[in-house]
Design a protein around this motif. Structure first.
Motif, short mmCIF file in Angstrom:
data_model
loop_
_atom_site.label_atom_id
_atom_site.label_comp_id
_atom_site.label_asym_id
_atom_site.label_seq_id
_atom_site.Cartn_x
_atom_site.Cartn_y
_atom_site.Cartn_z
N VAL A 36 7.76 16.57 -1.65
CA VAL A 36 7.14 15.44 -2.36
C VAL A 36 8.11 14.26 -2.39
O VAL A 36 7.74 13.12 -2.12
N GLY A 37 9.37 14.55 -2.70
CA GLY A 37 10.38 13.50 -2.72
C GLY A 37 10.60 12.88 -1.35
O GLY A 37 10.69 11.65 -1.20
N ALA A 42 10.63 8.81 2.81
CA ALA A 42 10.84 8.76 4.27
C ALA A 42 9.88 7.79 4.94
O ALA A 42 8.76 7.58 4.46
N PRO A 43 10.31 7.23 6.06
CA PRO A 43 9.38 6.40 6.84
C PRO A 43 8.17 7.23 7.28
O PRO A 43 8.30 8.40 7.62
N PHE A 150 -0.08 9.15 1.13
CA PHE A 150 -1.35 8.49 0.88
C PHE A 150 -1.27 7.62 -0.37
O PHE A 150 -1.75 6.48 -0.39
N GLY A 151 -0.64 8.15 -1.41
CA GLY A 151 -0.45 7.36 -2.63
C GLY A 151 0.36 6.10 -2.37
O GLY A 151 0.05 5.02 -2.89
N ARG A 152 1.39 6.22 -1.55
CA ARG A 152 2.22 5.07 -1.21
C ARG A 152 1.39 4.04 -0.45
O ARG A 152 1.51 2.83 -0.67
N VAL A 155 -1.01 2.05 -2.85
CA VAL A 155 -0.39 0.98 -3.65
C VAL A 155 0.24 -0.10 -2.79
O VAL A 155 0.88 -0.99 -3.31
N GLY A 156 0.05 0.01 -1.48
CA GLY A 156 0.51 -1.05 -0.60
C GLY A 156 1.94 -0.94 -0.15
O GLY A 156 2.51 -1.91 0.32
N GLY A 157 2.52 0.26 -0.30
CA GLY A 157 3.89 0.44 0.16
C GLY A 157 3.95 0.47 1.68
O GLY A 157 2.96 0.72 2.36
#
Length: 159
Positions: A36-37, A42-43, A150-152, A155-157
């Motif tokens: 998860v981390g 990571a890219p 997917f979460g990243r 939120v537009g990361g």
């Protein structure tokens, strides 16, 4: 060595492999939390390799346990040994040991730690154990890596 130092020294994919070998042998070293981390940091383009190497690292450890079940490597006696004998009686009733290994590797029921040893004691063919176990771990770790990525993305990361 801390997970941060491991990643700094080896990079995300290789650090994941090393960490997952250790986590495959030592149940309190949690591969899922590590992934998860990694997935959050990571890219994005490294994530398929991270999931594949996490599964490979775990299977290195689980193959050692399989060999222990076959008697090639000595396993410690005691309470764990008694637990394994109880599980062995349950598992012998399963028709499809391939499905058992796949489900155990993918969802953790029965625990893949125990299933790996049992596969050896029950003389389950090694190549089938390796393939079903790797596929199950790849499905598990692929899903774990995908959720934070997917979460990243949501939120537009970037990355």
């Amino acid at each position: 060595m801390s997970p941060d130092a491991l990643v700094a020294g080896l990079g995300y994919p290789l650090a994941t492999f090393v960490y997952c070998v250790a986590s495959g042998f030592i149940p309190v070293v949690n591969a899922e939390l590590f992934l998860v981390g990694i997935a959050a940091l990571a890219p994005r383009e490294t994530l398929p390799a991270v999931a594949a190497l996490a599964a490979a690292g775990q299977m290195v450890a689980k193959c050692g346990m399989y060999l222990g079940g076959r008697g090639v490597v000595r396993l410690p006696k005691g309470k764990r040994h008694e637990d394994i004998l109880r599980w062995q009686a349950r598992v012998e009733r399963w028709r499809s040991k391939d499905l058992l290994v796949l489900l155990s590797a993918a969802v953790g029921l029965p625990p893949f730690f125990v299933t790996s040893i049992l596969a050896g004691t029950l003389r389950f063919p090694f190549v089938r154990f390796l393939l079903a176990g790797y596929l199950g771990r790849l499905l598990r770790f692929g899903a774990i890596v995908a959720v934070p990525a997917f979460g990243r993305w949501l939120v537009g990361g970037t990355g």
